[in-house]
Design a protein around this motif. Structure first.
Motif, PDB file in Angstrom:
ATOM      1  N   TYR A 162      -7.883   0.465 -15.177  1.00 24.15           N
ATOM      2  CA  TYR A 162      -6.928   0.880 -16.212  1.00 24.15           C
ATOM      3  C   TYR A 162      -5.963  -0.235 -16.598  1.00 24.15           C
ATOM      4  CZ  TYR A 162      -3.033   1.628 -12.881  1.00 24.15           C
ATOM      5  OH  TYR A 162      -2.018   1.455 -11.963  1.00 24.15           O
TER       6      TYR A 162
ATOM      7  N   ARG B 131       3.061  -9.742  -8.675  1.00 22.88           N
ATOM      8  CA  ARG B 131       3.357  -8.364  -9.106  1.00 22.88           C
ATOM      9  C   ARG B 131       3.618  -8.381 -10.607  1.00 22.88           C
ATOM     10  NH1 ARG B 131       5.077  -3.909  -6.644  1.00 22.88           N
ATOM     11  NH2 ARG B 131       7.067  -3.668  -7.666  1.00 22.88           N
TER      12      ARG B 131
ATOM     13  N   VAL C 128       4.548   0.677 -14.761  1.00 22.61           N
ATOM     14  CA  VAL C 128       3.679   0.609 -13.582  1.00 22.61           C
ATOM     15  C   VAL C 128       3.670  -0.841 -13.123  1.00 22.61           C
ATOM     16  CG1 VAL C 128       1.326   0.811 -12.703  1.00 22.61           C
ATOM     17  CG2 VAL C 128       2.205   2.535 -14.312  1.00 22.61           C
ATOM     18  N   ASP C 129       3.986  -1.060 -11.847  1.00 20.19           N
ATOM     19  CA  ASP C 129       3.889  -2.388 -11.251  1.00 20.19           C
ATOM     20  C   ASP C 129       2.634  -2.423 -10.386  1.00 20.19           C
ATOM     21  OD1 ASP C 129       6.424  -2.582 -12.291  1.00 20.19           O
ATOM     22  OD2 ASP C 129       7.401  -3.184 -10.432  1.00 20.19           O
ATOM     23  N   ALA C 130       1.891  -3.517 -10.447  1.00 26.81           N
ATOM     24  CA  ALA C 130       0.708  -3.650  -9.597  1.00 26.81           C
ATOM     25  C   ALA C 130       0.567  -5.094  -9.154  1.00 26.81           C
ATOM     26  CB  ALA C 130      -0.546  -3.207 -10.344  1.00 26.81           C
ATOM     27  N   GLU C 131      -0.079  -5.264  -7.988  1.00 30.06           N
ATOM     28  CA  GLU C 131      -0.340  -6.611  -7.471  1.00 30.06           C
ATOM     29  C   GLU C 131      -1.690  -7.087  -8.001  1.00 30.06           C
ATOM     30  OE1 GLU C 131      -0.174  -6.031  -3.168  1.00 30.06           O
ATOM     31  OE2 GLU C 131       1.201  -4.419  -3.667  1.00 30.06           O
TER      32      GLU C 131
ATOM     33  N   ARG D  57       3.297  -5.747   5.410  1.00 33.47           N
ATOM     34  CA  ARG D  57       4.154  -6.441   4.433  1.00 33.47           C
ATOM     35  C   ARG D  57       4.749  -5.386   3.518  1.00 33.47           C
ATOM     36  NH1 ARG D  57       3.471 -11.905   3.788  1.00 33.47           N
ATOM     37  NH2 ARG D  57       1.871 -12.824   5.129  1.00 33.47           N
TER      38      ARG D  57
ATOM     39  N   ILE E 225       7.635  -3.709   0.901  1.00 32.54           N
ATOM     40  CA  ILE E 225       8.641  -3.902  -0.145  1.00 32.54           C
ATOM     41  C   ILE E 225       9.378  -2.580  -0.315  1.00 32.54           C
ATOM     42  CG2 ILE E 225       8.998  -4.250  -2.635  1.00 32.54           C
ATOM     43  CD1 ILE E 225       6.700  -6.232  -2.613  1.00 32.54           C
TER      44      ILE E 225
ATOM     45  N   VAL F 130      11.872  -0.307  -2.608  1.00 35.94           N
ATOM     46  CA  VAL F 130      12.332  -0.197  -4.000  1.00 35.94           C
ATOM     47  C   VAL F 130      13.411   0.880  -4.059  1.00 35.94           C
ATOM     48  CG1 VAL F 130      10.275  -1.125  -5.116  1.00 35.94           C
ATOM     49  CG2 VAL F 130      10.307   1.277  -4.472  1.00 35.94           C
TER      50      VAL F 130
ATOM     51  N   CYS G  49      -1.476   4.550  -4.498  1.00 36.72           N
ATOM     52  CA  CYS G  49      -2.544   3.553  -4.401  1.00 36.72           C
ATOM     53  C   CYS G  49      -3.696   4.130  -5.209  1.00 36.72           C
ATOM     54  CB  CYS G  49      -2.962   3.316  -2.957  1.00 36.72           C
ATOM     55  SG  CYS G  49      -4.451   2.298  -2.831  1.00 36.72           S
TER      56      CYS G  49
ATOM     57  N   CYS H 296      -3.821   3.113   0.262  1.00 39.03           N
ATOM     58  CA  CYS H 296      -2.855   2.207   0.894  1.00 39.03           C
ATOM     59  C   CYS H 296      -1.493   2.903   1.002  1.00 39.03           C
ATOM     60  CB  CYS H 296      -2.711   0.934   0.081  1.00 39.03           C
ATOM     61  SG  CYS H 296      -4.239  -0.024   0.005  1.00 39.03           S
TER      62      CYS H 296
ATOM     63  N   HIS I 128       4.686   2.286  -8.598  1.00 40.41           N
ATOM     64  CA  HIS I 128       4.221   1.085  -7.892  1.00 40.41           C
ATOM     65  C   HIS I 128       2.823   1.348  -7.362  1.00 40.41           C
ATOM     66  CE1 HIS I 128       8.310  -0.540  -8.120  1.00 40.41           C
ATOM     67  NE2 HIS I 128       8.656   0.728  -7.992  1.00 40.41           N
ATOM     68  N   ASP I 129       1.838   0.642  -7.912  1.00 41.96           N
ATOM     69  CA  ASP I 129       0.451   0.820  -7.510  1.00 41.96           C
ATOM     70  C   ASP I 129       0.141  -0.222  -6.428  1.00 41.96           C
ATOM     71  OD1 ASP I 129      -2.211   1.331  -7.271  1.00 41.96           O
ATOM     72  OD2 ASP I 129      -2.714   1.038  -9.393  1.00 41.96           O
ATOM     73  N   SER I 130      -0.125   0.258  -5.206  1.00 39.38           N
ATOM     74  CA  SER I 130      -0.349  -0.645  -4.055  1.00 39.38           C
ATOM     75  C   SER I 130      -1.774  -1.196  -4.116  1.00 39.38           C
ATOM     76  CB  SER I 130      -0.168   0.108  -2.734  1.00 39.38           C
ATOM     77  OG  SER I 130       0.921   0.983  -2.790  1.00 39.38           O
TER      78      SER I 130
ATOM     79  N   MET J   9       0.557  -5.691  -0.352  1.00 39.86           N
ATOM     80  CA  MET J   9       1.891  -5.151  -0.090  1.00 39.86           C
ATOM     81  C   MET J   9       1.815  -3.635   0.107  1.00 39.86           C
ATOM     82  SD  MET J   9       3.760  -7.829  -0.301  1.00 39.86           S
ATOM     83  CE  MET J   9       2.723  -9.297  -0.304  1.00 39.86           C
ATOM     84  N   ARG J  10       2.784  -3.117   0.847  1.00 41.25           N
ATOM     85  CA  ARG J  10       2.970  -1.674   0.920  1.00 41.25           C
ATOM     86  C   ARG J  10       4.407  -1.402   0.481  1.00 41.25           C
ATOM     87  NH1 ARG J  10      -1.405  -2.669   0.935  1.00 41.25           N
ATOM     88  NH2 ARG J  10      -3.069  -2.223   2.417  1.00 41.25           N
ATOM     89  N   TYR J  11       4.680  -0.153   0.094  1.00 45.32           N
ATOM     90  CA  TYR J  11       5.955   0.158  -0.536  1.00 45.32           C
ATOM     91  C   TYR J  11       6.616   1.352   0.123  1.00 45.32           C
ATOM     92  CZ  TYR J  11       4.165  -3.058  -3.917  1.00 45.32           C
ATOM     93  OH  TYR J  11       3.673  -4.202  -4.484  1.00 45.32           O
TER      94      TYR J  11
END
Lengths: 93, 227
Positions: free
Chosen positions: A21, A55, A75-78, B102, B104, B106, B118, B123, B169-171, B175-177
């Motif tokens: 997406y 990110r 939406v934030d994603a790595e 690891r 983060i 928010v 996730c 995740c 926040h999509d893991s 990283m994990r949140y």
């Protein structure tokens, strides 16, 4: 000014951690996380190259257009750097 | 006194359906897990005791660990700054063994609400909070958290105002949140231990808010009564 990037519209086979997406979508870099082994190689026990992980923040408007619940939500994603193409400032709307 | 459903063999005495016994043969992946585990033991790479110790360590992790971190951040501005700068280090500072996690953190504010998902798998900051709830791994949660997160949150009982920006926040990678929720009103002067009792698992995922003092008044009073 925030650095704008676009996620590549690739569709390779295998273990890929770039969600569909987000492919082809434009966002801004929220933070840089350092280098991590490329999961696309790591998943197959290859000697994985360490690639910068970033990110990226996308707006709901960018992802879903008129279907967004609220355009300014995000939406934030790595995303691994090889999936990102930089955009010239001139491309900015 | 008989229960309403006592005569129905398909319902428990409290009126819930019995979960069927899982007597089916092992699935492909269950067999694979057992085979790999036994091979690791046979080849001397792991001992059964080491495997059990790791299971015990994971089982001992719970949302209470995260609640302690959140409560400390609510009571110590300098700790909160360290948590937002490097959440892994801030967890270790409180003595939690989070392994290579690891993390983060928010922060929720008056104008920003954060939600963790996730979309690719499941995740979750397991090394701090323990195992995720089953719904966190469901396809419905994973897709709707990005596609229609406000409608999803409303089903969790959390309706966000239009003046609040929702940040999902999509893991997707390493990283994990964890969400640092807002400290509930009416808790001025509370110590970290009392505040931690207000912090729910869902408030650290972003699908809920912390309890308010009124919600736990009786619980706190009961705890005090037990010394």
């Amino acid at each position: 000014m925030a650095e704008r990037v676009r996620v590549r519209r690739w569709a390779p086979p295998g273990h890929v951690r770039t969600p569909f997406y987000l492919r082809g979508k434009t966002g801004v870099i929220e933070r840089r996380l350092g280098r991590f082994p490329n999961p696309e190689e790591l998943a197959y026990r290859q000697d994985a190259a360490r690639i910068e992980l970033v990110r990226v923040r996308f707006t709901a408007a960018e992802l879903w257009g008129d279907g967004a619940e609220r355009p300014d939500d995000t939406v934030d994603a790595e995303i691994y750097a090889h999936w990102l193409e930089p955009l010239e400032a001139a491309d900015a709307p | 006194m008989p229960h309403d459903h006592a005569d129905d063999p398909h319902l428990s005495p409290s009126g819930h359906p019995y979960r069927p016994d899982q007597d089916e043969p092992l699935t492909y992946w269950q067999t694979m897990e057992i085979a790999i585990r036994e091979l690791l033991v046979e080849k001397g790479i792991l001992t059964p005791a080491e495997i059990q110790a790791e299971i015990d360590a994971m089982d001992s992790r719970s949302p209470a660990n995260g609640a302690a971190v959140v409560a400390r951040a609510w009571t110590d501005p300098e700790y909160k700054a360290r948590l937002l700068a490097d959440a892994s280090a801030a967890c270790r500072e409180l003595g939690f063994d989070i392994g290579p996690l690891r993390l983060i953190a928010v922060e929720n504010t008056e104008t920003v609400h954060n939600l963790i998902v996730c979309t690719l798998c499941s995740c979750y900051p397991r090394n701090l909070l323990g195992l995720p709830p089953d719904w966190y791994k469901s396809r419905a949660y994973r897709s709707r958290a990005v596609r229609e997160p406000r409608a999803l949150l409303a089903e969790f009982g959390l309706t966000l105002g239009r003046d609040v920006t929702l940040r999902v926040h999509d893991s997707t990678a390493d990283m994990r949140y964890v969400v640092l929720p807002r400290r509930p009103e009416g808790t001025e002067g509370w110590d970290a231990e009392a505040l931690a009792a207000l912090v729910t698992r869902d408030s650290m995922i972003g699908t809920g808010l912390p309890r308010s003092p009124g919600d736990v008044a009786s619980t706190v009073a009961g705890a005090e009564g037990n010394g």
